[in-house]
Enzyme design. Structure first.
Site, PDB file in Angstrom:
ATOM      1  N   MET A   1       0.845  -1.193   0.000  1.00  0.00           N
ATOM      2  CA  MET A   1       0.000   0.000   0.000  1.00  0.00           C
ATOM      3  C   MET A   1       0.882   1.244   0.000  1.00  0.00           C
ATOM      4  SD  MET A   1      -2.628   1.307   2.967  1.00  0.00           S
ATOM      5  CE  MET A   1      -3.710  -0.079   2.764  1.00  0.00           C
ATOM      6  N   PRO A   2       0.954   1.965  -1.127  1.00  0.00           N
ATOM      7  CA  PRO A   2       1.776   3.181  -1.133  1.00  0.00           C
ATOM      8  C   PRO A   2       1.181   4.252  -0.212  1.00  0.00           C
ATOM      9  CG  PRO A   2       1.202   2.482  -3.369  1.00  0.00           C
ATOM     10  CD  PRO A   2       0.368   1.686  -2.431  1.00  0.00           C
ATOM     11  N   ILE A   3       2.025   4.823   0.635  1.00  0.00           N
ATOM     12  CA  ILE A   3       1.627   5.941   1.487  1.00  0.00           C
ATOM     13  C   ILE A   3       2.559   7.098   1.154  1.00  0.00           C
ATOM     14  CG2 ILE A   3       1.339   6.804   3.836  1.00  0.00           C
ATOM     15  CD1 ILE A   3       0.903   3.895   4.727  1.00  0.00           C
ATOM     16  N   SER A  38      -5.695   1.554  -2.995  1.00  0.00           N
ATOM     17  CA  SER A  38      -4.557   1.218  -2.126  1.00  0.00           C
ATOM     18  C   SER A  38      -3.663   2.426  -1.853  1.00  0.00           C
ATOM     19  CB  SER A  38      -3.702   0.115  -2.770  1.00  0.00           C
ATOM     20  OG  SER A  38      -2.949   0.634  -3.858  1.00  0.00           O
ATOM     21  N   ARG A  40      -2.563   6.008  -0.511  1.00  0.00           N
ATOM     22  CA  ARG A  40      -2.855   6.999   0.536  1.00  0.00           C
ATOM     23  C   ARG A  40      -1.986   8.231   0.296  1.00  0.00           C
ATOM     24  NH1 ARG A  40      -5.927   3.440   0.831  1.00  0.00           N
ATOM     25  NH2 ARG A  40      -6.390   2.036   2.569  1.00  0.00           N
TER      26      ARG A  40
END
Ligand SMILES: O=C(O)/C=C/C=C(\O)C(=O)O
Length: 69
Positions: A1-3, A38, A40
């Site tokens: 999940m890229p943040i 996915s 954020r």
């Protein structure tokens, strides 16, 4: 999940920040081929008195620039 976390000096409008977040989101989806749900994007606005760059705060720099004008 890229943040993706963005720190930015205070002073932009809510609409500018919303546009920035949307464009960063879309760029991440494209670049990473990531599912949109996915990704954020978190924006932190920093007061100019709490951002030091080259030994001078952004607040001090703005005051100096105003004094010069
Ligand atoms: O670090 C600096 O010299 C200036 C930073 C300014 C920003 O990040 C901004 O305008 O948000």
């Amino acid at each position: 999940m890229p943040i993706i976390q963005i720190s930015i000096a205070q002073g932009r409008t809510s609409q500018q920040l919303r546009t920035l977040m949307g464009e960063v989101h879309d760029a991440a989806v494209r670049a990473l081929d990531a599912p949109p749900a996915s990704v954020r994007v978190l924006v932190t606005e920093v007061p100019p008195t709490q951002w030091l760059s080259g030994g001078t705060t952004l607040f001090e720099r703005a005051a100096e620039d105003t004094g010069r004008a």
